[in-house]
Design a protein around this motif. Sequence first.
Motif, PDB file in Angstrom:
ATOM      1  N   PHE A  30       0.827  -1.201   0.000  1.00  0.00           N
ATOM      2  CA  PHE A  30       0.000   0.000   0.000  1.00  0.00           C
ATOM      3  C   PHE A  30       0.865   1.256   0.000  1.00  0.00           C
ATOM      4  N   THR A  31       1.416   1.640   1.150  1.00  0.00           N
ATOM      5  CA  THR A  31       2.125   2.916   1.222  1.00  0.00           C
ATOM      6  C   THR A  31       3.382   2.944   0.365  1.00  0.00           C
ATOM      7  N   ASP A  32       4.134   1.866   0.316  1.00  0.00           N
ATOM      8  CA  ASP A  32       5.350   1.853  -0.513  1.00  0.00           C
ATOM      9  C   ASP A  32       5.011   1.963  -1.998  1.00  0.00           C
ATOM     10  N   GLN A  33       3.944   1.329  -2.444  1.00  0.00           N
ATOM     11  CA  GLN A  33       3.558   1.397  -3.852  1.00  0.00           C
ATOM     12  C   GLN A  33       3.049   2.783  -4.222  1.00  0.00           C
ATOM     13  N   ILE A  34       2.246   3.377  -3.361  1.00  0.00           N
ATOM     14  CA  ILE A  34       1.763   4.732  -3.620  1.00  0.00           C
ATOM     15  C   ILE A  34       2.938   5.696  -3.671  1.00  0.00           C
ATOM     16  N   GLY A  35       3.855   5.571  -2.713  1.00  0.00           N
ATOM     17  CA  GLY A  35       5.030   6.444  -2.685  1.00  0.00           C
ATOM     18  C   GLY A  35       5.895   6.289  -3.923  1.00  0.00           C
ATOM     19  N   ALA A  36       6.106   5.081  -4.381  1.00  0.00           N
ATOM     20  CA  ALA A  36       6.909   4.847  -5.591  1.00  0.00           C
ATOM     21  C   ALA A  36       6.238   5.466  -6.817  1.00  0.00           C
ATOM     22  N   TRP A  37       4.911   5.306  -6.927  1.00  0.00           N
ATOM     23  CA  TRP A  37       4.194   5.905  -8.058  1.00  0.00           C
ATOM     24  C   TRP A  37       4.314   7.423  -8.031  1.00  0.00           C
ATOM     25  N   CYS A  38       4.133   8.005  -6.855  1.00  0.00           N
ATOM     26  CA  CYS A  38       4.217   9.463  -6.725  1.00  0.00           C
ATOM     27  C   CYS A  38       5.595   9.978  -7.126  1.00  0.00           C
ATOM     28  N   ARG A  39       6.645   9.346  -6.631  1.00  0.00           N
ATOM     29  CA  ARG A  39       7.999   9.799  -6.961  1.00  0.00           C
ATOM     30  C   ARG A  39       8.304   9.616  -8.446  1.00  0.00           C
ATOM     31  N   ALA A  40       7.771   8.565  -9.058  1.00  0.00           N
ATOM     32  CA  ALA A  40       7.971   8.353 -10.500  1.00  0.00           C
ATOM     33  C   ALA A  40       7.270   9.425 -11.326  1.00  0.00           C
ATOM     34  N   HIS A  41       6.250  10.069 -10.744  1.00  0.00           N
ATOM     35  CA  HIS A  41       5.506  11.114 -11.443  1.00  0.00           C
ATOM     36  C   HIS A  41       5.795  12.504 -10.879  1.00  0.00           C
ATOM     37  N   GLN A  42       6.927  12.639 -10.185  1.00  0.00           N
ATOM     38  CA  GLN A  42       7.401  13.907  -9.621  1.00  0.00           C
ATOM     39  C   GLN A  42       6.380  14.609  -8.714  1.00  0.00           C
ATOM     40  N   VAL A  43       5.690  13.832  -7.912  1.00  0.00           N
ATOM     41  CA  VAL A  43       4.827  14.401  -6.877  1.00  0.00           C
ATOM     42  C   VAL A  43       5.216  13.780  -5.537  1.00  0.00           C
ATOM     43  N   GLU A  44       4.858  14.435  -4.467  1.00  0.00           N
ATOM     44  CA  GLU A  44       5.168  13.921  -3.142  1.00  0.00           C
ATOM     45  C   GLU A  44       3.936  13.259  -2.537  1.00  0.00           C
ATOM     46  N   TYR A  45       4.176  12.197  -1.851  1.00  0.00           N
ATOM     47  CA  TYR A  45       3.123  11.476  -1.130  1.00  0.00           C
ATOM     48  C   TYR A  45       3.088  12.025   0.289  1.00  0.00           C
ATOM     49  N   ILE A  46       2.052  12.785   0.584  1.00  0.00           N
ATOM     50  CA  ILE A  46       1.900  13.418   1.887  1.00  0.00           C
ATOM     51  C   ILE A  46       0.634  12.865   2.538  1.00  0.00           C
ATOM     52  N   GLY A  47       0.743  12.438   3.760  1.00  0.00           N
ATOM     53  CA  GLY A  47      -0.429  11.880   4.419  1.00  0.00           C
ATOM     54  C   GLY A  47      -0.250  11.813   5.917  1.00  0.00           C
ATOM     55  N   HIS A  48      -1.143  11.084   6.532  1.00  0.00           N
ATOM     56  CA  HIS A  48      -1.099  10.942   7.986  1.00  0.00           C
ATOM     57  C   HIS A  48      -1.746   9.616   8.387  1.00  0.00           C
ATOM     58  N   VAL A  49      -1.552   9.293   9.634  1.00  0.00           N
ATOM     59  CA  VAL A  49      -2.139   8.096  10.223  1.00  0.00           C
ATOM     60  C   VAL A  49      -2.929   8.528  11.442  1.00  0.00           C
ATOM     61  N   LEU A  50      -4.106   7.990  11.580  1.00  0.00           N
ATOM     62  CA  LEU A  50      -4.923   8.268  12.757  1.00  0.00           C
ATOM     63  C   LEU A  50      -4.368   7.502  13.948  1.00  0.00           C
ATOM     64  N   GLU A  51      -4.086   8.213  15.011  1.00  0.00           N
ATOM     65  CA  GLU A  51      -3.626   7.564  16.243  1.00  0.00           C
ATOM     66  C   GLU A  51      -4.576   7.949  17.357  1.00  0.00           C
ATOM     67  N   ASP A  52      -5.449   7.045  17.692  1.00  0.00           N
ATOM     68  CA  ASP A  52      -6.422   7.279  18.743  1.00  0.00           C
ATOM     69  C   ASP A  52      -6.656   5.969  19.471  1.00  0.00           C
ATOM     70  N   ASN A  53      -6.448   5.964  20.751  1.00  0.00           N
ATOM     71  CA  ASN A  53      -6.738   4.793  21.572  1.00  0.00           C
ATOM     72  C   ASN A  53      -5.974   3.548  21.108  1.00  0.00           C
ATOM     73  N   GLY A  54      -4.724   3.739  20.667  1.00  0.00           N
ATOM     74  CA  GLY A  54      -3.887   2.611  20.280  1.00  0.00           C
ATOM     75  C   GLY A  54      -4.196   2.018  18.907  1.00  0.00           C
ATOM     76  N   ASN A  55      -4.798   2.801  17.992  1.00  0.00           N
ATOM     77  CA  ASN A  55      -5.136   2.279  16.667  1.00  0.00           C
ATOM     78  C   ASN A  55      -3.934   1.768  15.897  1.00  0.00           C
ATOM     79  N   HIS A  56      -2.755   2.292  16.192  1.00  0.00           N
ATOM     80  CA  HIS A  56      -1.562   1.844  15.473  1.00  0.00           C
ATOM     81  C   HIS A  56      -1.253   0.373  15.764  1.00  0.00           C
ATOM     82  N   ALA A  57      -1.787  -0.148  16.829  1.00  0.00           N
ATOM     83  CA  ALA A  57      -1.429  -1.499  17.256  1.00  0.00           C
ATOM     84  C   ALA A  57      -2.473  -2.555  16.913  1.00  0.00           C
TER      85      ALA A  57
END
Length: 71
Positions: free
Chosen positions: A17-44
């Motif tokens: 997901f994120t690595d593929q989106i980032g590779a596509w963006c860099r190949a097309h000279q755009v930056e992949y900018i985003g965020h992750v929701l962190e609430d109540n331990g969602n990262h885990a």
Amino acid sequence: MRFTYMDVISRLYAQNFTDQIGAWCRAHQVEYIGHVLEDNGNHARLGAGAGHFFRALGGQDMSGSMWSCRN
């Protein structure tokens, strides 16, 4: 068992997901900018979160998080 499962799933999430989106963006000279929701331990956990905070941000050029505090 849970640790191994989450390790495998979060690596696959980053790789497919994120690595593929980032590779596509860099190949097309755009930056992949985003965020992750962190609430109540969602990262885990899967579902609302990606299972691993830093792997979820890995393909991004600039990243951040949305933190929420509860009283």
